[in-house]
Design a protein around this motif. Structure first.
Motif, PDB file in Angstrom:
ATOM      1  N   ILE A  15       1.268  -0.044 -10.606  1.00  0.00           N
ATOM      2  CA  ILE A  15       0.757   0.671  -9.067  1.00  0.00           C
ATOM      3  C   ILE A  15      -0.823   0.465 -10.111  1.00  0.00           C
ATOM      4  CG2 ILE A  15       0.423   2.058  -8.034  1.00  0.00           C
ATOM      5  CD1 ILE A  15       3.446   2.430  -7.803  1.00  0.00           C
ATOM      6  N   ALA A  16      -2.203   0.588  -9.563  1.00  0.00           N
ATOM      7  CA  ALA A  16      -3.012   0.632 -10.186  1.00  0.00           C
ATOM      8  C   ALA A  16      -3.514   2.300 -10.297  1.00  0.00           C
ATOM      9  CB  ALA A  16      -3.603   0.000  -9.059  1.00  0.00           C
ATOM     10  N   ALA A  29      -4.013  10.125  -0.129  1.00  0.00           N
ATOM     11  CA  ALA A  29      -4.374   8.629  -1.345  1.00  0.00           C
ATOM     12  C   ALA A  29      -3.190   7.351  -1.175  1.00  0.00           C
ATOM     13  CB  ALA A  29      -4.884   9.214  -2.294  1.00  0.00           C
ATOM     14  N   VAL A  30      -4.073   5.944  -0.988  1.00  0.00           N
ATOM     15  CA  VAL A  30      -3.415   4.614  -0.945  1.00  0.00           C
ATOM     16  C   VAL A  30      -3.573   4.387  -2.031  1.00  0.00           C
ATOM     17  CG1 VAL A  30      -2.908   2.693  -0.184  1.00  0.00           C
ATOM     18  CG2 VAL A  30      -3.727   5.345   1.285  1.00  0.00           C
ATOM     19  N   PHE A  31      -2.355   3.931  -2.926  1.00  0.00           N
ATOM     20  CA  PHE A  31      -2.722   3.478  -4.263  1.00  0.00           C
ATOM     21  C   PHE A  31      -1.754   1.498  -3.816  1.00  0.00           C
ATOM     22  CE2 PHE A  31      -2.247   7.891  -5.497  1.00  0.00           C
ATOM     23  CZ  PHE A  31      -2.779   8.010  -6.220  1.00  0.00           C
ATOM     24  N   GLU A  32      -2.118   1.321  -4.666  1.00  0.00           N
ATOM     25  CA  GLU A  32      -2.006  -0.310  -4.918  1.00  0.00           C
ATOM     26  C   GLU A  32      -0.716  -0.882  -5.533  1.00  0.00           C
ATOM     27  OE1 GLU A  32      -5.395  -2.975  -2.473  1.00  0.00           O
ATOM     28  OE2 GLU A  32      -5.932  -3.063  -4.022  1.00  0.00           O
ATOM     29  N   ALA A  90       0.821  -1.336   0.007  1.00  0.00           N
ATOM     30  CA  ALA A  90      -0.664  -0.479  -0.132  1.00  0.00           C
ATOM     31  C   ALA A  90       0.983   1.510  -0.037  1.00  0.00           C
ATOM     32  CB  ALA A  90      -0.357   0.203   1.009  1.00  0.00           C
ATOM     33  N   CYS A  91       0.787   1.952  -1.297  1.00  0.00           N
ATOM     34  CA  CYS A  91       1.612   3.235  -1.388  1.00  0.00           C
ATOM     35  C   CYS A  91       0.872   4.059  -0.800  1.00  0.00           C
ATOM     36  CB  CYS A  91       1.913   3.217  -2.617  1.00  0.00           C
ATOM     37  SG  CYS A  91       2.945   2.094  -2.385  1.00  0.00           S
ATOM     38  N   PRO A  92       0.724   4.769   0.477  1.00  0.00           N
ATOM     39  CA  PRO A  92       0.074   6.434   0.650  1.00  0.00           C
ATOM     40  C   PRO A  92       0.780   7.981   0.118  1.00  0.00           C
ATOM     41  CG  PRO A  92       1.381   5.061   2.882  1.00  0.00           C
ATOM     42  CD  PRO A  92       1.654   4.694   1.623  1.00  0.00           C
ATOM     43  N   ILE A  93       0.023   8.429  -0.010  1.00  0.00           N
ATOM     44  CA  ILE A  93       1.007   9.801  -0.748  1.00  0.00           C
ATOM     45  C   ILE A  93      -0.285  10.967  -0.338  1.00  0.00           C
ATOM     46  CG2 ILE A  93       2.102   8.743  -2.438  1.00  0.00           C
ATOM     47  CD1 ILE A  93       0.124  10.448  -4.593  1.00  0.00           C
ATOM     48  N   ARG A  94       0.619  11.988  -0.226  1.00  0.00           N
ATOM     49  CA  ARG A  94      -0.177  13.472   0.349  1.00  0.00           C
ATOM     50  C   ARG A  94      -0.472  13.679  -1.146  1.00  0.00           C
ATOM     51  NH1 ARG A  94      -1.258  15.346   4.934  1.00  0.00           N
ATOM     52  NH2 ARG A  94       0.268  13.654   6.210  1.00  0.00           N
ATOM     53  N   ALA A 108       5.974   7.188  -7.346  1.00  0.00           N
ATOM     54  CA  ALA A 108       7.233   6.042  -7.184  1.00  0.00           C
ATOM     55  C   ALA A 108       7.993   5.817  -6.478  1.00  0.00           C
ATOM     56  CB  ALA A 108       7.434   6.678  -8.465  1.00  0.00           C
ATOM     57  N   ARG A 109       8.883   7.058  -5.232  1.00  0.00           N
ATOM     58  CA  ARG A 109       9.629   6.780  -4.555  1.00  0.00           C
ATOM     59  C   ARG A 109       9.146   5.871  -3.188  1.00  0.00           C
ATOM     60  NH1 ARG A 109      14.588  10.160  -4.295  1.00  0.00           N
ATOM     61  NH2 ARG A 109      14.030  11.813  -6.334  1.00  0.00           N
ATOM     62  N   ARG A 110       7.740   6.243  -2.871  1.00  0.00           N
ATOM     63  CA  ARG A 110       7.062   5.373  -2.158  1.00  0.00           C
ATOM     64  C   ARG A 110       6.782   4.570  -2.615  1.00  0.00           C
ATOM     65  NH1 ARG A 110       5.230   6.552   3.039  1.00  0.00           N
ATOM     66  NH2 ARG A 110       4.163   4.695   4.157  1.00  0.00           N
TER      67      ARG A 110
END
Ligand code: NAD
Length: 419
Positions: free
Chosen positions: A110-111, A54-57, A43-47, A126-128
């Motif tokens: 990543i979706a 928002a969280v991207f899988e 799970a990749c959370p970003i601000r 991308a970094r996360r």
């Protein structure tokens, strides 16, 4: 049923089943070859720019570790899921094996719809993603590369993120980087060049003169645009192209450099011309010498396969042809020469391998050297495929995949089953 089940993984499994039957692989040995060794979801959370979170899988699948590290691209697209990524990892394995590279296949993604996020958000995401995968990747474990929706810049961010965590520069963690950050000359062009090189080789075998020949290209991103450009330079008329926004058709031939300049500026073919606009679905079945699907998987189904009017199908995309369509193309093999994806688009991973080798050695080659070696590997794999296809009177895909599967199987059998 596996956790990967879905239309794309089922397709990869069905294709493998055909090869396993042809090679008479005992049933109890099949899952060991097909099922991915590892799959990671993150799970990749970003601000977001507006302050919300928002969280991207994201996913990374490593198919087999038998021959060396795993290797494979990273796809950023809204419909990415675990099954699709796993199927792409499996195809990468056969591709690396058929071209003789010391890798197992991997894939990640990543979706996310990259058109709906800002450039800053893309960088943070991308970094996360790389940061979440640090425990599972490494220059001798799993090496990432670009795919749909990712490019040289994303690879540079991956490399920088990994390097920051290691406390030193580790260029060999990803391939497809900019040359200024340890990339190799000729990587960006490698896949499209390889596609055009093999298409021209088949044209010669079929006595089709490049001058006056015609081609249709679906997908006008990295691979499609370079393949179109290389064929255009050889004298082939590119009569139709398409991307996710539109299709363009001009029987006298399109201005390929003009299309490339337009997409570089505008990001897609949209707005290039209203006059030349055509139905995106119908371009696949237009009469032409070379058809290059260079977009997404499963675009050539049974219906399209029945209606194809090309002489050569150069599969630049991964998995563009469904197993049902393969049954039809196998019957039509004297009419349509299929260059299967695992050989046709292998130029990308071959030059990625060169990039990894150069980064590990810190010794860099000239572009001519890269291209010469790329074509040499592709030509050898291609020659082996047609020899086997002729000898056993089988379809090209069966011949190519059989060699790939056989090599992975031989390595597994030689190493034995641990413990
Ligand atoms: P890209 O993101 O640079 O370009 C993809 C192109 O396909 C874009 O023009 C996009 O608009 C178009 N597209 C997307 N959906 C479409 C649709 N439904 N119909 C028509 N066009 C559509 O990606 P890329 O790197 O050029 O990859 C293209 C294909 O080649 C993918 O299947 C990828 O897996 C495969 N591939 C890429 C490489 C590589 O080195 N980049 C290597 C091997 C295989």
């Amino acid at each position: 049923m596996t956790i990967y089940s879905g239309p794309v993984f089922d397709m990869a499994a069905k294709q493998f089943g055909v090869i396993a039957d042809y090679l008479e692989i005992p049933v109890d040995q099949r899952d060991r070859l097909l099922l991915p060794k590892r799959a990671v979801t993150v799970a990749c959370p970003i601000r977001r720019d507006d302050g919300t979170i928002a969280v991207f899988e994201g996913y990374r699948v490593q198919h087999h570790l038998t021959l060396g590290p795993t290797k494979g691209g990273t796809r950023f697209a809204s419909n990415v899921d675990l099954g699709e990524v796993a199927a792409l990892a499996v195809w990468m394995s056969w591709k690396c094996a058929v071209t003789g590279l010391p890798y197992g296949g991997a894939k990640g993604g990543i979706a996310v719809d990259t058109k709906k996020i800002s450039r800053r958000e893309l960088e943070v995401l991308a970094r996360r993603y790389m940061q979440e995968l640090i425990p599972f990747v490494g220059p001798h474990i799993d090496v990432m590369a670009p795919d749909m929706g990712t490019d040289e810049q994303v690879m540079a961010w991956f490399m920088d993120t990994y390097s920051m965590h290691q406390g030193r520069t580790v260029t060999e963690i990803v391939t497809g980087k900019p040359v200024s950050a340890g990339g190799t000359l000729g990587r960006r062009e490698a896949t499209g060049r390889g596609v055009a090189h093999l298409a021209r080789r088949v044209m010669q075998d079929l006595s089709i003169e490049a001058n006056g020949a015609t081609a249709v290209v679906q997908g006008f991103g990295n691979v499609g645009s370079i393949a179109a450009s290389e064929l255009h330079k050889a004298g082939v008329k590119i009569i139709a192209v398409s991307d996710h926004t539109t299709a363009l058709h001009r029987p006298a031939g399109l201005d390929v450099p003009g299309l490339i300049a337009h997409t570089a500026q505008r990001g897609s073919l949209a707005g290039y011309s209203n006059e030349l606009a055509s139905d995106p679905k119908s371009i696949l079945t237009m009469p032409c010498d070379v058809l290059v699907p260079a977009a997404v998987e499963r675009v050539i189904d049974a219906n399209v396969a029945n209606n194809l009017r090309c002489r050569i199908l150069a599969e630049a995309a991964n998995g563009p042809t469904t197993p049902d369509a393969d049954l039809i193309l196998e019957r039509r093999k004297d009419e349509i020469f299929v260059i299967p994806d695992i050989i046709c688009n292998a130029g990308g991973v071959v030059v990625s391998y060169f990039e990894w080798v150069q980064d590990l050695a810190q010794f860099f080659w000239g572009e001519d050297e890269v291209m010469r070696r790329e074509y040499q590997i592709l030509d050898t794999a291609f020659s082996n495929m047609i020899e086997r296809a002729r000898r056993d009177d089988i379809y090209n895909r069966t011949a190519a995949m059989a060699t790939g599967v056989e090599r992975v199987r031989a390595a597994k059998n030689t190493r034995g089953l641990f413990p």
